[in-house]
Design a protein around this motif. Structure first.
Motif, mmCIF file in Angstrom:
data_model
loop_
_atom_site.group_PDB
_atom_site.id
_atom_site.type_symbol
_atom_site.label_atom_id
_atom_site.label_comp_id
_atom_site.label_asym_id
_atom_site.label_seq_id
_atom_site.Cartn_x
_atom_site.Cartn_y
_atom_site.Cartn_z
ATOM 1 N N ASN A 10 -17.404 33.675 -13.570
ATOM 2 C CA ASN A 10 -17.048 33.664 -14.989
ATOM 3 C C ASN A 10 -17.144 35.080 -15.530
ATOM 4 O OD1 ASN A 10 -16.566 30.849 -15.695
ATOM 5 N ND2 ASN A 10 -18.735 30.524 -15.265
ATOM 6 N N TYR A 15 -22.843 35.964 -17.731
ATOM 7 C CA TYR A 15 -22.708 35.381 -16.393
ATOM 8 C C TYR A 15 -22.943 36.398 -15.275
ATOM 9 C CZ TYR A 15 -20.539 31.640 -19.065
ATOM 10 O OH TYR A 15 -20.294 30.639 -19.964
ATOM 11 N N HIS A 20 -23.742 31.343 -10.069
ATOM 12 C CA HIS A 20 -22.365 30.853 -10.143
ATOM 13 C C HIS A 20 -21.351 31.986 -9.974
ATOM 14 C CE1 HIS A 20 -20.034 27.303 -10.696
ATOM 15 N NE2 HIS A 20 -19.659 27.496 -11.947
ATOM 16 N N ASN A 66 -13.388 27.074 -14.640
ATOM 17 C CA ASN A 66 -12.682 25.790 -14.688
ATOM 18 C C ASN A 66 -11.164 25.921 -14.637
ATOM 19 O OD1 ASN A 66 -15.287 24.964 -15.013
ATOM 20 N ND2 ASN A 66 -14.986 23.983 -16.991
ATOM 21 N N HIS A 111 -17.292 21.135 -7.458
ATOM 22 C CA HIS A 111 -17.231 22.527 -7.918
ATOM 23 C C HIS A 111 -15.961 22.701 -8.752
ATOM 24 C CE1 HIS A 111 -16.996 26.884 -7.920
ATOM 25 N NE2 HIS A 111 -18.230 26.930 -7.426
ATOM 26 N N ASN A 112 -16.128 23.013 -10.044
ATOM 27 C CA ASN A 112 -14.986 23.075 -10.960
ATOM 28 C C ASN A 112 -13.944 24.113 -10.561
ATOM 29 O OD1 ASN A 112 -16.095 21.039 -12.505
ATOM 30 N ND2 ASN A 112 -17.114 22.455 -13.897
ATOM 31 N N ARG A 141 -31.519 19.843 -14.719
ATOM 32 C CA ARG A 141 -31.474 21.287 -15.021
ATOM 33 C C ARG A 141 -30.462 22.030 -14.141
ATOM 34 N NH1 ARG A 141 -33.737 21.824 -19.809
ATOM 35 N NH2 ARG A 141 -33.649 24.037 -19.363
ATOM 36 N N GLN A 142 -29.501 21.307 -13.585
ATOM 37 C CA GLN A 142 -28.535 21.924 -12.663
ATOM 38 C C GLN A 142 -27.751 23.061 -13.321
ATOM 39 O OE1 GLN A 142 -26.101 19.264 -10.301
ATOM 40 N NE2 GLN A 142 -24.393 20.704 -10.324
ATOM 41 N N VAL A 143 -27.258 22.836 -14.520
ATOM 42 C CA VAL A 143 -26.445 23.865 -15.198
ATOM 43 C C VAL A 143 -27.270 25.132 -15.418
ATOM 44 C CG1 VAL A 143 -25.210 24.446 -17.328
ATOM 45 C CG2 VAL A 143 -24.852 22.225 -16.246
ATOM 46 N N ASP A 144 -28.502 24.972 -15.890
ATOM 47 C CA ASP A 144 -29.372 26.138 -16.107
ATOM 48 C C ASP A 144 -29.597 26.891 -14.796
ATOM 49 O OD1 ASP A 144 -29.618 25.427 -18.761
ATOM 50 O OD2 ASP A 144 -31.527 24.380 -18.471
ATOM 51 N N VAL A 146 -27.634 26.887 -11.963
ATOM 52 C CA VAL A 146 -26.401 27.503 -11.469
ATOM 53 C C VAL A 146 -26.049 28.738 -12.296
ATOM 54 C CG1 VAL A 146 -23.899 27.134 -11.234
ATOM 55 C CG2 VAL A 146 -25.495 25.402 -10.427
ATOM 56 N N LEU A 147 -26.259 28.668 -13.602
ATOM 57 C CA LEU A 147 -25.932 29.789 -14.475
ATOM 58 C C LEU A 147 -27.101 30.761 -14.635
ATOM 59 C CD1 LEU A 147 -23.838 28.001 -17.246
ATOM 60 C CD2 LEU A 147 -23.025 29.220 -15.219
#
Length: 191
Positions: A10, A15, A20, A66, A111-112, A141-144, A146-147
């Motif tokens: 990103n 990011y 990610h 995405n 994976h988007n 807490r996956q998003v936190d 990965v990012l």
């Protein structure tokens, strides 16, 4: 012979150097090793590496993860590169940090970036280099994770793996996917 190397990530400082964005970090390391710079172009930052008689077009999509497929489709078509000569570099939660895996194709595994690419080029049969990031996060807490940024303990392994991924990209362009898979898929990078 022309190749398209796609580092997924990103854009934006928020990011930068997150798990990610490992695709961007590998693309940057490849460009740096070959003393080329990225230029902003349509849907991506682009650099061109010349290596052992091959032309390697390296892109970092500026579409956000995405919508990565839009950039991939545009650059495949513009550069007239066959899908089998493309290598997508991405983060993978399903692999431990100690691992990297080359694959000739397969599912997007949620994976988007891969979902977008598959939709844009109408196939899931394209080479990808999966950079294990592990899944050491609490439930929900996956998003936190990965990012998030790498820990001090993870950083040395990450840098070692980035260097190895640059070598894999060069090998992909010279010896092909199958031999690369044989040479690199069983490597481990101890923490």
């Amino acid at each position: 012979m022309k190749y398209l190397i796609v580092g997924l990530g990103n854009i934006g400082a928020d990011y930068h150097h997150t798990r990610h964005n490992i695709g961007f970090d590998v693309a940057d390391a490849l460009a740096q090793k070959h003393n080329v710079v990225f230029k902003s172009d349509r849907l991506a930052d682009v650099a061109e590496v010349k290596w052992k008689g091959r032309v390697i077009v390296v892109i970092k999509p500026t579409t956000y993860m995405n919508l990565s497929g839009r950039a991939v489709k545009y650059w495949l078509d513009k550069e007239k590169i066959p899908v089998e000569n493309m290598l997508v570099i991405l983060d993978d939660l399903a692999l431990p940090l100690e691992s990297i895996r080359l694959r000739p194709g397969g599912s997007d595994a949620g994976h988007n970036g891969l979902t977008s690419i598959q939709e844009s080029i109408a196939t899931n049969q394209y080479p990808r280099l999966r950079f294990g990031i592990g899944n050491n996060f609490p439930k929900g807490r996956q998003v936190d994770y990965v990012l998030g940024r790498w820990s001090a303990q993870e950083e040395p392994v990450v840098l070692q793996k980035i260097d190895k991924c640059v070598e894999i990209v060069e090998s992909f362009a010279t010896i092909g996917l199958q031999r690369c898979m044989n040479n690199y898929n069983n490597l481990t990078f101890p923490l």
